[in-house]
Design a protein around this motif. Structure first.
Motif, PDB file in Angstrom:
ATOM      1  N   ARG A  34      12.651  67.146  20.760  1.00 14.81           N
ATOM      2  CA  ARG A  34      12.434  68.017  22.039  1.00 14.81           C
ATOM      3  C   ARG A  34      11.733  67.503  23.045  1.00 14.81           C
ATOM      4  O   ARG A  34      12.161  67.494  24.094  1.00 14.81           O
ATOM      5  CB  ARG A  34      11.878  69.602  21.385  1.00 14.81           C
ATOM      6  CG  ARG A  34      11.768  70.482  22.673  1.00 14.81           C
ATOM      7  CD  ARG A  34      11.003  71.800  22.114  1.00 14.81           C
ATOM      8  NE  ARG A  34       9.413  71.352  21.990  1.00 14.81           N
ATOM      9  CZ  ARG A  34       8.696  71.667  23.082  1.00 14.81           C
ATOM     10  NH1 ARG A  34       9.483  71.945  24.235  1.00 14.81           N
ATOM     11  NH2 ARG A  34       7.512  71.119  22.851  1.00 14.81           N
ATOM     12  N   ALA A  35      10.837  66.769  22.569  1.00 14.85           N
ATOM     13  CA  ALA A  35       9.706  66.212  23.604  1.00 14.85           C
ATOM     14  C   ALA A  35      10.579  65.062  24.162  1.00 14.85           C
ATOM     15  O   ALA A  35      10.441  64.606  25.582  1.00 14.85           O
ATOM     16  CB  ALA A  35       8.527  65.714  22.956  1.00 14.85           C
ATOM     17  N   ALA A  86      13.468  62.583  28.738  1.00 16.68           N
ATOM     18  CA  ALA A  86      14.883  62.230  29.488  1.00 16.68           C
ATOM     19  C   ALA A  86      15.251  62.909  30.585  1.00 16.68           C
ATOM     20  O   ALA A  86      15.769  62.379  31.601  1.00 16.68           O
ATOM     21  CB  ALA A  86      15.898  62.102  28.348  1.00 16.68           C
ATOM     22  N   ASP A  87      15.134  64.140  30.587  1.00 17.13           N
ATOM     23  CA  ASP A  87      15.602  65.171  31.681  1.00 17.13           C
ATOM     24  C   ASP A  87      14.697  64.706  32.953  1.00 17.13           C
ATOM     25  O   ASP A  87      15.226  65.055  33.946  1.00 17.13           O
ATOM     26  CB  ASP A  87      15.392  66.590  31.397  1.00 17.13           C
ATOM     27  CG  ASP A  87      16.638  67.239  30.277  1.00 17.13           C
ATOM     28  OD1 ASP A  87      17.502  66.338  29.998  1.00 17.13           O
ATOM     29  OD2 ASP A  87      16.322  68.271  29.392  1.00 17.13           O
ATOM     30  N   THR A  88      13.380  64.440  32.496  1.00 14.67           N
ATOM     31  CA  THR A  88      12.519  64.329  33.870  1.00 14.67           C
ATOM     32  C   THR A  88      12.662  63.004  34.404  1.00 14.67           C
ATOM     33  O   THR A  88      12.167  62.912  35.618  1.00 14.67           O
ATOM     34  CB  THR A  88      11.308  64.693  33.566  1.00 14.67           C
ATOM     35  OG1 THR A  88      10.603  64.003  32.552  1.00 14.67           O
ATOM     36  CG2 THR A  88      10.822  66.297  33.335  1.00 14.67           C
ATOM     37  N   GLU A 122      16.513  59.011  32.130  1.00 12.24           N
ATOM     38  CA  GLU A 122      16.694  58.108  31.005  1.00 12.24           C
ATOM     39  C   GLU A 122      17.530  58.708  30.010  1.00 12.24           C
ATOM     40  O   GLU A 122      17.435  60.129  29.896  1.00 12.24           O
ATOM     41  CB  GLU A 122      15.641  57.493  30.372  1.00 12.24           C
ATOM     42  CG  GLU A 122      14.591  56.684  31.509  1.00 12.24           C
ATOM     43  CD  GLU A 122      14.921  55.256  31.408  1.00 12.24           C
ATOM     44  OE1 GLU A 122      15.980  54.746  31.146  1.00 12.24           O
ATOM     45  OE2 GLU A 122      13.820  54.779  31.899  1.00 12.24           O
ATOM     46  N   SER A 123      18.283  58.208  29.044  1.00 15.15           N
ATOM     47  CA  SER A 123      18.729  58.901  28.054  1.00 15.15           C
ATOM     48  C   SER A 123      17.654  59.007  27.122  1.00 15.15           C
ATOM     49  O   SER A 123      16.632  58.262  26.854  1.00 15.15           O
ATOM     50  CB  SER A 123      19.904  58.067  27.218  1.00 15.15           C
ATOM     51  OG  SER A 123      19.488  56.767  26.687  1.00 15.15           O
ATOM     52  N   GLY A 124      17.929  59.903  25.948  1.00 14.09           N
ATOM     53  CA  GLY A 124      16.660  60.147  24.995  1.00 14.09           C
ATOM     54  C   GLY A 124      16.592  58.677  23.940  1.00 14.09           C
ATOM     55  O   GLY A 124      15.426  58.425  23.633  1.00 14.09           O
ATOM     56  N   ARG A 125      17.706  58.029  23.788  1.00 14.34           N
ATOM     57  CA  ARG A 125      17.527  57.019  22.998  1.00 14.34           C
ATOM     58  C   ARG A 125      16.882  55.775  23.751  1.00 14.34           C
ATOM     59  O   ARG A 125      16.240  55.215  23.189  1.00 14.34           O
ATOM     60  CB  ARG A 125      19.255  56.375  22.775  1.00 14.34           C
ATOM     61  CG  ARG A 125      19.306  55.204  22.111  1.00 14.34           C
ATOM     62  CD  ARG A 125      20.669  54.863  21.710  1.00 14.34           C
ATOM     63  NE  ARG A 125      21.060  53.492  21.195  1.00 14.34           N
ATOM     64  CZ  ARG A 125      20.244  52.873  20.146  1.00 14.34           C
ATOM     65  NH1 ARG A 125      19.527  53.571  19.171  1.00 14.34           N
ATOM     66  NH2 ARG A 125      20.535  51.630  19.616  1.00 14.34           N
ATOM     67  N   GLN A 126      16.957  55.800  25.232  1.00 11.47           N
ATOM     68  CA  GLN A 126      16.407  54.860  26.061  1.00 11.47           C
ATOM     69  C   GLN A 126      14.900  55.308  25.831  1.00 11.47           C
ATOM     70  O   GLN A 126      14.029  54.072  25.718  1.00 11.47           O
ATOM     71  CB  GLN A 126      16.696  54.595  27.362  1.00 11.47           C
ATOM     72  CG  GLN A 126      16.244  53.661  28.149  1.00 11.47           C
ATOM     73  CD  GLN A 126      16.706  52.254  27.500  1.00 11.47           C
ATOM     74  OE1 GLN A 126      17.283  52.157  26.533  1.00 11.47           O
ATOM     75  NE2 GLN A 126      16.338  51.393  28.497  1.00 11.47           N
ATOM     76  N   VAL A 127      14.329  56.579  26.034  1.00 10.93           N
ATOM     77  CA  VAL A 127      13.007  56.876  26.087  1.00 10.93           C
ATOM     78  C   VAL A 127      12.385  56.346  24.566  1.00 10.93           C
ATOM     79  O   VAL A 127      11.523  56.053  24.552  1.00 10.93           O
ATOM     80  CB  VAL A 127      12.954  58.382  26.024  1.00 10.93           C
ATOM     81  CG1 VAL A 127      11.410  58.661  25.765  1.00 10.93           C
ATOM     82  CG2 VAL A 127      13.197  58.812  27.451  1.00 10.93           C
TER      83      VAL A 127
END
Length: 201
Positions: free
Chosen positions: A144-145, A150-152, A155-160
């Motif tokens: 979730r975090a 990623a939304d803000t 970036e993609s969640g994977r890149q984060v």
């Protein structure tokens, strides 16, 4: 936010009463951009007040405005215009990361440390606020975090997740990533090695 903005009062506070944010992940460099900021402050003053929060032991810590404070010191000023916000540490971490991540020329190690700090802050906030949520199958706080970051950031969640892995690198290897001597993909793979193995490598 609009109501809060109406309550914001700009105050001039002595630089000696303003401390850096603990574990601030962004470097304050004496580069050309800093020299330009110093000249601007000498000529026009500080155009955008810093955001600070009160410290329990007295004084303030910067949430947003570390570079401006340093420029004020270099310009020979004794005070700095600030807006004081009574916010908790996790909210301050998120605000501090978001306000700095918009800057250009952020090093990979800075982005990695900021994402990790923000991830931990969001997880702690979720642990407090999600207790009353009606979800039947709640997502893990980690996922979730990461999605929020990623939304803000775009970036993609994977890149984060890949950036956050860089915080597991030994400092010398992080520096090599910053200097573009190691690319992102091998750096992420190396991050899974033990510290002793990293040092040998």
């Amino acid at each position: 936010e609009r109501d809060e903005a109406k309550l914001d009062k700009i105050m001039d506070i002595p630089l000696s009463e303003i401390d850096s944010f603990p574990d601030h992940p962004f470097q304050v460099r004496d580069d050309d951009a800093m020299r330009e900021t110093v000249e601007s402050i000498k000529e026009y003053g500080v155009l955008v007040p810093a955001i600070v929060r009160p410290r329990e032991e007295g004084g303030y810590e910067i949430v947003s405005g570390h570079r401006r404070k340093h420029a004020c010191e270099l310009a020979g000023l004794d005070t700095m215009p600030v807006i004081v916000r009574n916010i908790d540490r996790d909210t301050a971490i998120i605000y501090m990361c978001d306000s700095n991540l918009q800057r250009e020329n952020i090093l990979p190690s800075e982005r990695a440390a900021a994402y990790k700090m923000k991830l931990e802050a969001i997880k702690r906030q979720g642990a407090r606020h999600d207790l009353t949520s009606g979800q039947v199958v709640p997502k893990s706080e980690e996922n979730r975090a990461r999605e929020i970051i990623a939304d803000t950031t775009g970036e993609s969640g994977r890149q984060v997740q890949r950036y956050i892995r860089l915080t597991e690198l030994e400092p010398e290897l992080q520096q090599m990533v910053d200097e573009k001597k190691i690319a992102m993909t091998p750096a992420v793979e190396i991050s899974y090695l033990k510290p002793t193995e990293q040092r040998l490598l």
